[in-house]
Design a protein around this motif. Sequence first.
Motif, PDB file in Angstrom:
ATOM      1  N   ASN A  58      83.896  67.532 -15.487  1.00 13.27           N
ATOM      2  CA  ASN A  58      85.255  66.855 -15.720  1.00 13.27           C
ATOM      3  C   ASN A  58      85.502  67.288 -17.289  1.00 13.27           C
ATOM      4  O   ASN A  58      85.279  68.423 -17.692  1.00 13.27           O
ATOM      5  CB  ASN A  58      85.084  65.298 -15.584  1.00 13.27           C
ATOM      6  CG  ASN A  58      84.999  65.154 -14.458  1.00 13.27           C
ATOM      7  OD1 ASN A  58      85.648  65.589 -13.400  1.00 13.27           O
ATOM      8  ND2 ASN A  58      84.754  63.858 -13.832  1.00 13.27           N
ATOM      9  N   THR A  59      85.529  66.099 -18.276  1.00 15.88           N
ATOM     10  CA  THR A  59      85.809  66.615 -19.688  1.00 15.88           C
ATOM     11  C   THR A  59      84.560  66.843 -20.357  1.00 15.88           C
ATOM     12  O   THR A  59      84.306  67.149 -21.614  1.00 15.88           O
ATOM     13  CB  THR A  59      86.235  65.435 -20.235  1.00 15.88           C
ATOM     14  OG1 THR A  59      85.657  64.103 -20.062  1.00 15.88           O
ATOM     15  CG2 THR A  59      87.978  65.188 -19.792  1.00 15.88           C
ATOM     16  N   VAL A  60      83.399  66.687 -19.840  1.00 16.51           N
ATOM     17  CA  VAL A  60      81.978  66.921 -20.683  1.00 16.51           C
ATOM     18  C   VAL A  60      81.581  68.401 -20.493  1.00 16.51           C
ATOM     19  O   VAL A  60      81.471  69.049 -19.348  1.00 16.51           O
ATOM     20  CB  VAL A  60      80.739  66.024 -19.895  1.00 16.51           C
ATOM     21  CG1 VAL A  60      79.666  66.306 -20.689  1.00 16.51           C
ATOM     22  CG2 VAL A  60      81.298  64.754 -19.756  1.00 16.51           C
ATOM     23  N   VAL A  61      81.768  68.844 -21.830  1.00 20.20           N
ATOM     24  CA  VAL A  61      81.289  70.218 -21.691  1.00 20.20           C
ATOM     25  C   VAL A  61      80.100  70.650 -22.399  1.00 20.20           C
ATOM     26  O   VAL A  61      79.738  70.076 -23.432  1.00 20.20           O
ATOM     27  CB  VAL A  61      82.701  71.275 -22.312  1.00 20.20           C
ATOM     28  CG1 VAL A  61      83.965  71.105 -21.478  1.00 20.20           C
ATOM     29  CG2 VAL A  61      82.854  70.410 -23.765  1.00 20.20           C
ATOM     30  N   GLU A  62      79.369  71.595 -22.067  1.00 22.03           N
ATOM     31  CA  GLU A  62      77.998  72.069 -22.601  1.00 22.03           C
ATOM     32  C   GLU A  62      78.001  72.425 -24.018  1.00 22.03           C
ATOM     33  O   GLU A  62      77.176  71.888 -24.706  1.00 22.03           O
ATOM     34  CB  GLU A  62      77.508  73.285 -21.640  1.00 22.03           C
ATOM     35  CG  GLU A  62      76.233  73.648 -22.130  1.00 22.03           C
ATOM     36  CD  GLU A  62      75.571  75.140 -21.390  1.00 22.03           C
ATOM     37  OE1 GLU A  62      76.419  75.521 -20.436  1.00 22.03           O
ATOM     38  OE2 GLU A  62      74.910  75.423 -22.069  1.00 22.03           O
ATOM     39  N   ASP A  63      79.006  73.505 -24.466  1.00 17.73           N
ATOM     40  CA  ASP A  63      79.037  73.825 -25.755  1.00 17.73           C
ATOM     41  C   ASP A  63      78.966  72.731 -26.868  1.00 17.73           C
ATOM     42  O   ASP A  63      78.295  73.029 -27.882  1.00 17.73           O
ATOM     43  CB  ASP A  63      80.131  75.163 -25.909  1.00 17.73           C
ATOM     44  CG  ASP A  63      81.441  74.356 -25.725  1.00 17.73           C
ATOM     45  OD1 ASP A  63      81.565  73.256 -25.215  1.00 17.73           O
ATOM     46  OD2 ASP A  63      82.503  75.120 -26.363  1.00 17.73           O
ATOM     47  N   GLU A  64      79.962  71.687 -26.475  1.00 20.35           N
ATOM     48  CA  GLU A  64      80.014  70.709 -27.549  1.00 20.35           C
ATOM     49  C   GLU A  64      78.450  69.965 -27.828  1.00 20.35           C
ATOM     50  O   GLU A  64      77.942  69.837 -28.958  1.00 20.35           O
ATOM     51  CB  GLU A  64      80.726  69.731 -27.121  1.00 20.35           C
ATOM     52  CG  GLU A  64      82.215  70.171 -27.416  1.00 20.35           C
ATOM     53  CD  GLU A  64      83.333  69.135 -27.040  1.00 20.35           C
ATOM     54  OE1 GLU A  64      82.941  67.783 -26.624  1.00 20.35           O
ATOM     55  OE2 GLU A  64      84.394  69.557 -26.896  1.00 20.35           O
ATOM     56  N   SER A 195      75.061  67.998 -13.859  1.00 23.58           N
ATOM     57  CA  SER A 195      75.339  67.674 -12.571  1.00 23.58           C
ATOM     58  C   SER A 195      74.570  66.495 -12.154  1.00 23.58           C
ATOM     59  O   SER A 195      75.123  65.721 -11.110  1.00 23.58           O
ATOM     60  CB  SER A 195      74.909  68.919 -11.613  1.00 23.58           C
ATOM     61  OG  SER A 195      73.683  69.551 -11.937  1.00 23.58           O
ATOM     62  N   ASN A 196      73.672  65.943 -12.938  1.00 22.28           N
ATOM     63  CA  ASN A 196      73.211  64.564 -12.576  1.00 22.28           C
ATOM     64  C   ASN A 196      73.587  63.653 -13.231  1.00 22.28           C
ATOM     65  O   ASN A 196      73.924  63.545 -14.588  1.00 22.28           O
ATOM     66  CB  ASN A 196      71.525  64.980 -12.839  1.00 22.28           C
ATOM     67  CG  ASN A 196      70.816  63.610 -12.687  1.00 22.28           C
ATOM     68  OD1 ASN A 196      70.668  62.720 -13.413  1.00 22.28           O
ATOM     69  ND2 ASN A 196      70.068  63.741 -11.638  1.00 22.28           N
ATOM     70  N   SER A 197      74.316  62.601 -12.635  1.00 23.42           N
ATOM     71  CA  SER A 197      75.205  61.642 -13.613  1.00 23.42           C
ATOM     72  C   SER A 197      74.412  60.753 -14.457  1.00 23.42           C
ATOM     73  O   SER A 197      74.884  60.415 -15.488  1.00 23.42           O
ATOM     74  CB  SER A 197      75.526  60.703 -12.353  1.00 23.42           C
ATOM     75  OG  SER A 197      74.677  59.893 -11.741  1.00 23.42           O
ATOM     76  N   LEU A 198      73.129  60.508 -14.044  1.00 29.33           N
ATOM     77  CA  LEU A 198      72.283  59.787 -15.211  1.00 29.33           C
ATOM     78  C   LEU A 198      71.797  60.400 -16.440  1.00 29.33           C
ATOM     79  O   LEU A 198      72.245  60.087 -17.448  1.00 29.33           O
ATOM     80  CB  LEU A 198      70.871  59.338 -14.525  1.00 29.33           C
ATOM     81  CG  LEU A 198      70.075  58.341 -15.485  1.00 29.33           C
ATOM     82  CD1 LEU A 198      70.906  56.986 -15.670  1.00 29.33           C
ATOM     83  CD2 LEU A 198      68.742  58.076 -14.819  1.00 29.33           C
ATOM     84  N   GLU A 199      71.446  61.721 -16.015  1.00 21.17           N
ATOM     85  CA  GLU A 199      71.203  62.706 -17.363  1.00 21.17           C
ATOM     86  C   GLU A 199      72.622  63.161 -17.955  1.00 21.17           C
ATOM     87  O   GLU A 199      72.476  63.299 -19.450  1.00 21.17           O
ATOM     88  CB  GLU A 199      70.496  63.912 -16.952  1.00 21.17           C
ATOM     89  CG  GLU A 199      69.832  64.770 -18.004  1.00 21.17           C
ATOM     90  CD  GLU A 199      68.613  65.585 -17.455  1.00 21.17           C
ATOM     91  OE1 GLU A 199      67.330  65.357 -17.945  1.00 21.17           O
ATOM     92  OE2 GLU A 199      68.947  66.473 -16.539  1.00 21.17           O
ATOM     93  N   ARG A 200      73.640  63.342 -17.321  1.00 20.16           N
ATOM     94  CA  ARG A 200      74.972  63.596 -17.938  1.00 20.16           C
ATOM     95  C   ARG A 200      75.416  62.503 -19.099  1.00 20.16           C
ATOM     96  O   ARG A 200      75.695  62.754 -19.968  1.00 20.16           O
ATOM     97  CB  ARG A 200      75.862  63.677 -16.921  1.00 20.16           C
ATOM     98  CG  ARG A 200      77.446  64.185 -17.674  1.00 20.16           C
ATOM     99  CD  ARG A 200      78.485  64.531 -16.320  1.00 20.16           C
ATOM    100  NE  ARG A 200      78.582  63.603 -15.439  1.00 20.16           N
ATOM    101  CZ  ARG A 200      78.205  63.465 -13.971  1.00 20.16           C
ATOM    102  NH1 ARG A 200      77.557  64.461 -13.680  1.00 20.16           N
ATOM    103  NH2 ARG A 200      78.507  62.552 -13.389  1.00 20.16           N
ATOM    104  N   LYS A 201      75.146  61.274 -18.456  1.00 22.47           N
ATOM    105  CA  LYS A 201      75.540  59.953 -19.214  1.00 22.47           C
ATOM    106  C   LYS A 201      74.478  60.136 -20.556  1.00 22.47           C
ATOM    107  O   LYS A 201      75.008  59.945 -21.644  1.00 22.47           O
ATOM    108  CB  LYS A 201      75.255  58.856 -18.538  1.00 22.47           C
ATOM    109  CG  LYS A 201      76.198  57.588 -19.023  1.00 22.47           C
ATOM    110  CD  LYS A 201      75.904  56.314 -18.124  1.00 22.47           C
ATOM    111  CE  LYS A 201      76.248  55.254 -18.766  1.00 22.47           C
ATOM    112  NZ  LYS A 201      75.848  53.892 -18.465  1.00 22.47           N
ATOM    113  N   LYS A 202      73.483  60.249 -20.287  1.00 26.38           N
ATOM    114  CA  LYS A 202      72.507  60.411 -21.406  1.00 26.38           C
ATOM    115  C   LYS A 202      72.627  61.298 -22.460  1.00 26.38           C
ATOM    116  O   LYS A 202      72.848  61.117 -23.674  1.00 26.38           O
ATOM    117  CB  LYS A 202      70.908  60.634 -21.059  1.00 26.38           C
ATOM    118  CG  LYS A 202      70.405  59.289 -20.324  1.00 26.38           C
ATOM    119  CD  LYS A 202      68.975  59.357 -20.279  1.00 26.38           C
ATOM    120  CE  LYS A 202      68.230  60.179 -19.226  1.00 26.38           C
ATOM    121  NZ  LYS A 202      66.969  60.180 -19.039  1.00 26.38           N
TER     122      LYS A 202
END
Length: 230
Positions: A58-64, A195-202
């Motif tokens: 979604n709006t979460v991007v790796e480079d940032e 791609s892992n929701s918990l890790e993404r949140k963290k």
Amino acid sequence: MKKYTLFFIPVFFFCLSVMNLTLITAENKKAQIISAVSGYTIFIDPGHGGKDNGTSYNTVVEDEINLSIANKIYERLLEDQARVLISRVADYDLSDVYAKNHKIQDLNKRIEYMKNCHADVFVSIHLNAYRDENVSGAQVFYKSNLDESKKFASIMQKNLNQLNEKEKKPKTGDYYLFKNTGKINGIIIECGFLSNSLERKKLTSEKYQKKVAECIHEGIISYFETKGRI
Ligand SMILES: [Zn+2]
């Protein structure tokens, strides 16, 4: 002199000596760290940037996130008085406007930069994604043709396993950065899975980014402590 005063004086001096000892220990540790990295050049590489967001959800991007973690490592190393360089400090890539292949030119510029500054090691920061969203954890990659890279990756992976649910072992990878940096020692760190929701949140939280950066910083110091003086 009152009874409690007689009691207070030795306690006061005891506390003072403990404080002094703690300060000396902290100072010694700091001196050890400065000495471990002294004389070496460390290149920190926040992956992607600009139009190249890397992986995303979604709006979460790796480079940032890469940049945020890398900046924290860079600042910690500056505090250690290390010679440290970083490939980018904001949201851009290193390619020219008219480049035929932005991705390759961006990577080539990073490689050129680390060669020009005679980097002893590079640490490239990335995030992962996988179709199985249950997969999580930080993973370190090393150059298969370089023992020092494997050693560096093993130390780093051990450190990052503190954050992982399951222990991981360092892996080799067929990366452009590895194939085109000759004998320069380096590792690539995939700090976690978007791609892992918990890790993404963290990974989107400042607190966890700081934790990851601290772990990587400690891994860099531990590696240089094993190298001894040059
Ligand atoms: Zn990446």
